[in-house]
Design a protein around this motif. Sequence first.
Motif, PDB file in Angstrom:
ATOM      1  N   ILE A  92      74.192  14.251  62.361  1.00  0.00           N
ATOM      2  CA  ILE A  92      74.983  14.811  61.560  1.00  0.00           C
ATOM      3  C   ILE A  92      76.065  13.745  61.375  1.00  0.00           C
ATOM      4  N   LEU A  93      76.455  13.350  60.193  1.00  0.00           N
ATOM      5  CA  LEU A  93      77.332  12.278  59.972  1.00  0.00           C
ATOM      6  C   LEU A  93      78.631  12.896  59.191  1.00  0.00           C
ATOM      7  N   SER A  94      79.909  12.839  59.840  1.00  0.00           N
ATOM      8  CA  SER A  94      80.966  13.274  59.050  1.00  0.00           C
ATOM      9  C   SER A  94      81.859  12.226  58.816  1.00  0.00           C
ATOM     10  N   ILE A  95      82.521  12.311  57.725  1.00  0.00           N
ATOM     11  CA  ILE A  95      83.786  11.340  57.613  1.00  0.00           C
ATOM     12  C   ILE A  95      84.948  11.940  56.951  1.00  0.00           C
ATOM     13  N   LEU A  96      85.894  11.294  57.299  1.00  0.00           N
ATOM     14  CA  LEU A  96      87.380  11.612  56.667  1.00  0.00           C
ATOM     15  C   LEU A  96      87.617  10.533  55.710  1.00  0.00           C
ATOM     16  N   ILE A  97      88.110  10.884  54.612  1.00  0.00           N
ATOM     17  CA  ILE A  97      88.254   9.826  53.528  1.00  0.00           C
ATOM     18  C   ILE A  97      89.746  10.155  52.714  1.00  0.00           C
ATOM     19  N   ASP A  98      90.530   9.296  52.392  1.00  0.00           N
ATOM     20  CA  ASP A  98      91.590   9.596  51.710  1.00  0.00           C
ATOM     21  C   ASP A  98      91.317   9.847  50.274  1.00  0.00           C
ATOM     22  N   LEU A  99      92.207  10.064  49.373  1.00  0.00           N
ATOM     23  CA  LEU A  99      92.009  10.710  47.744  1.00  0.00           C
ATOM     24  C   LEU A  99      91.153   9.368  47.100  1.00  0.00           C
ATOM     25  N   GLU A 100      91.417   7.959  47.627  1.00  0.00           N
ATOM     26  CA  GLU A 100      90.810   7.250  47.058  1.00  0.00           C
ATOM     27  C   GLU A 100      89.593   6.703  47.620  1.00  0.00           C
ATOM     28  N   GLY A 101      89.009   7.426  48.585  1.00  0.00           N
ATOM     29  CA  GLY A 101      87.792   7.213  49.153  1.00  0.00           C
ATOM     30  C   GLY A 101      87.691   6.128  50.408  1.00  0.00           C
ATOM     31  N   ASN A 102      89.017   5.704  50.691  1.00  0.00           N
ATOM     32  CA  ASN A 102      89.019   5.078  52.039  1.00  0.00           C
ATOM     33  C   ASN A 102      88.624   5.852  53.210  1.00  0.00           C
ATOM     34  N   LYS A 103      87.668   5.055  54.040  1.00  0.00           N
ATOM     35  CA  LYS A 103      87.547   5.865  55.306  1.00  0.00           C
ATOM     36  C   LYS A 103      88.525   5.693  56.065  1.00  0.00           C
ATOM     37  N   VAL A 104      89.013   7.151  56.836  1.00  0.00           N
ATOM     38  CA  VAL A 104      89.799   7.209  57.703  1.00  0.00           C
ATOM     39  C   VAL A 104      89.312   7.276  59.145  1.00  0.00           C
ATOM     40  N   PHE A 105      88.279   8.182  59.285  1.00  0.00           N
ATOM     41  CA  PHE A 105      87.627   8.425  60.454  1.00  0.00           C
ATOM     42  C   PHE A 105      86.223   8.865  60.183  1.00  0.00           C
ATOM     43  N   SER A 106      85.252   8.513  61.196  1.00  0.00           N
ATOM     44  CA  SER A 106      83.840   8.986  61.008  1.00  0.00           C
ATOM     45  C   SER A 106      83.415   9.407  62.254  1.00  0.00           C
ATOM     46  N   ILE A 124      79.954  22.846  63.681  1.00  0.00           N
ATOM     47  CA  ILE A 124      81.372  23.177  63.682  1.00  0.00           C
ATOM     48  C   ILE A 124      82.355  22.395  64.420  1.00  0.00           C
ATOM     49  N   GLU A 125      82.037  21.885  65.670  1.00  0.00           N
ATOM     50  CA  GLU A 125      82.746  21.325  66.661  1.00  0.00           C
ATOM     51  C   GLU A 125      82.907  19.857  65.916  1.00  0.00           C
ATOM     52  N   ARG A 126      81.984  19.210  65.518  1.00  0.00           N
ATOM     53  CA  ARG A 126      82.051  18.003  64.977  1.00  0.00           C
ATOM     54  C   ARG A 126      82.966  17.677  63.946  1.00  0.00           C
ATOM     55  N   ILE A 127      82.916  18.720  62.795  1.00  0.00           N
ATOM     56  CA  ILE A 127      84.000  18.970  61.626  1.00  0.00           C
ATOM     57  C   ILE A 127      85.310  19.194  62.237  1.00  0.00           C
ATOM     58  N   ARG A 128      85.472  20.200  63.164  1.00  0.00           N
ATOM     59  CA  ARG A 128      86.490  20.295  63.828  1.00  0.00           C
ATOM     60  C   ARG A 128      87.462  19.135  64.404  1.00  0.00           C
ATOM     61  N   MET A 129      86.479  18.398  64.995  1.00  0.00           N
ATOM     62  CA  MET A 129      87.125  16.868  65.479  1.00  0.00           C
ATOM     63  C   MET A 129      87.595  16.206  64.540  1.00  0.00           C
ATOM     64  N   VAL A 130      86.855  15.986  63.387  1.00  0.00           N
ATOM     65  CA  VAL A 130      87.167  15.343  62.067  1.00  0.00           C
ATOM     66  C   VAL A 130      88.563  15.617  61.480  1.00  0.00           C
ATOM     67  N   VAL A 131      88.595  17.370  61.226  1.00  0.00           N
ATOM     68  CA  VAL A 131      90.020  17.548  60.791  1.00  0.00           C
ATOM     69  C   VAL A 131      91.016  17.091  61.649  1.00  0.00           C
ATOM     70  N   ASN A 132      90.988  17.308  63.201  1.00  0.00           N
ATOM     71  CA  ASN A 132      92.007  16.933  63.840  1.00  0.00           C
ATOM     72  C   ASN A 132      92.210  15.471  63.718  1.00  0.00           C
ATOM     73  N   HIS A 133      91.524  14.718  63.086  1.00  0.00           N
ATOM     74  CA  HIS A 133      91.889  13.169  62.986  1.00  0.00           C
ATOM     75  C   HIS A 133      92.804  13.054  61.734  1.00  0.00           C
ATOM     76  N   ALA A 134      92.960  14.157  60.894  1.00  0.00           N
ATOM     77  CA  ALA A 134      93.519  13.643  59.618  1.00  0.00           C
ATOM     78  C   ALA A 134      95.139  13.657  59.679  1.00  0.00           C
ATOM     79  N   PRO A 135      95.698  12.636  59.177  1.00  0.00           N
ATOM     80  CA  PRO A 135      97.023  12.207  59.212  1.00  0.00           C
ATOM     81  C   PRO A 135      97.819  13.668  58.429  1.00  0.00           C
ATOM     82  N   GLU A 136      99.035  13.708  58.958  1.00  0.00           N
ATOM     83  CA  GLU A 136      99.788  14.851  57.844  1.00  0.00           C
ATOM     84  C   GLU A 136     100.004  14.564  56.770  1.00  0.00           C
ATOM     85  N   SER A 137      99.828  15.405  55.858  1.00  0.00           N
ATOM     86  CA  SER A 137     100.067  15.003  54.391  1.00  0.00           C
ATOM     87  C   SER A 137     100.282  16.361  53.580  1.00  0.00           C
ATOM     88  N   PRO A 138     100.626  16.171  52.300  1.00  0.00           N
ATOM     89  CA  PRO A 138     101.496  17.378  51.615  1.00  0.00           C
ATOM     90  C   PRO A 138     100.280  18.482  51.485  1.00  0.00           C
TER      91      PRO A 138
END
Length: 388
Positions: A92-106, A124-138
């Motif tokens: 399972i590969l999960s990544i977090l990107i900003d709205l321009e496609g830049n990788k923030v966490f994987s 669910i656990e892996r996705i939750r971990m990725v969610v927790n790495h998202a910076p504060e944003s509007p």
Amino acid sequence: MELVDQNDIKLHSQKIILSTIIKNYPISRAKLSEITNLNKATVSLQAHSLIKKHLISEIGMGVSSGGRKPILLVFNKNAGYAIGVELAANYILSILIDLEGNKVFSDYFEFVNESMETLNSILIERIRMVVNHAPESPYGIIGIGVGVHGFVNENQTVVFTPHSNWDKVDIKDLLEEQFTFPVFIDNEANAGAFGEKLYGEIKNSDNSIYVSVGTGIGLGIIVNNKLYRGSDGVSGEMGHMSIEFNGKKCGCGNQGCWELYASESAFFKNLSKIKNGVEMTHEKANKMILENDRDILMEIEKFGHFLGIGLTNMINTFNPDAIILRSNLIEANPIILKSIKKAVSKRVSRYIPLKNEIFISQLNRNAAALGAASFMIKKFLVDSKTFN
Ligand SMILES: [Zn+2]
């Protein structure tokens, strides 16, 4: 006569302005008006509205052509974040990107022989971990896109996974129960093709084919700059095209399927047979190639030969500008490309020349997760909810 809704026109210009800013920022209002052909008052009004929505902001000063220096507008790529997940038979590969496609966490998680119940919790656990790495944003997390190795229909249901049991799970339901974000499920190769089209080698190609070679073979087909999905959404399952009419039986119901001969699994299985049943891994194979092991070099020729046969069929069918290969084995050992090209050039119709080249993916294993996350960004940026 039906009257055109003024609100629709307003939102339409707002979308045009936003997409022009995304492509051209930093940009002045005057330049926006010039590119979009919208008058300056409309541009100013809609830019103001987009600033209020945190999708764009004003920065510094641009170059003045005399008079007052213009303020420039930029896209707020950090206004929200998207999650992309690739769901394979053994990882399972999960990544977090900003709205321009830049990788923030994987996060990459490999597994063997886990029950589906355990895998559901792990997912669910892996996705939750990725969610927790998202910076504060509007907007926070704007959605989760999932690319699954298998047949996925237009209702986002995984109908068949030849190498895993992900088809026994309603993944969309599972994730929507756990998370409050929108969820979108697609096939891994479609997601990969979309990722490559946005950020990879085929960015400037109108008609291209993405070939994912792993446990099986899946294709994402781009025709006239759009993903070709077929009438039920299950296009691109060329891994199950017969290349041996009387060949090995496949779980899909067909015989002699391409992926039984030209997938990485097939390659490792054949290699292991030659090496007296020793289990083969990517690391072992890479080392043997470096050491010019005769057996592996012969297997590479065979692998290239079988891949080349299927690719030739694709070229004869679609006449693409480019083909992009996504495979850990090929990416780590570009020498394999030689055998593939040799097989293709021997067989391809001389009347259908391949315009460009066969490329190896530069996005590597991120391609599908990037594409899956980008489906969500696209939905977010054109979704009427964003523009209410
Ligand atoms: Zn098959």
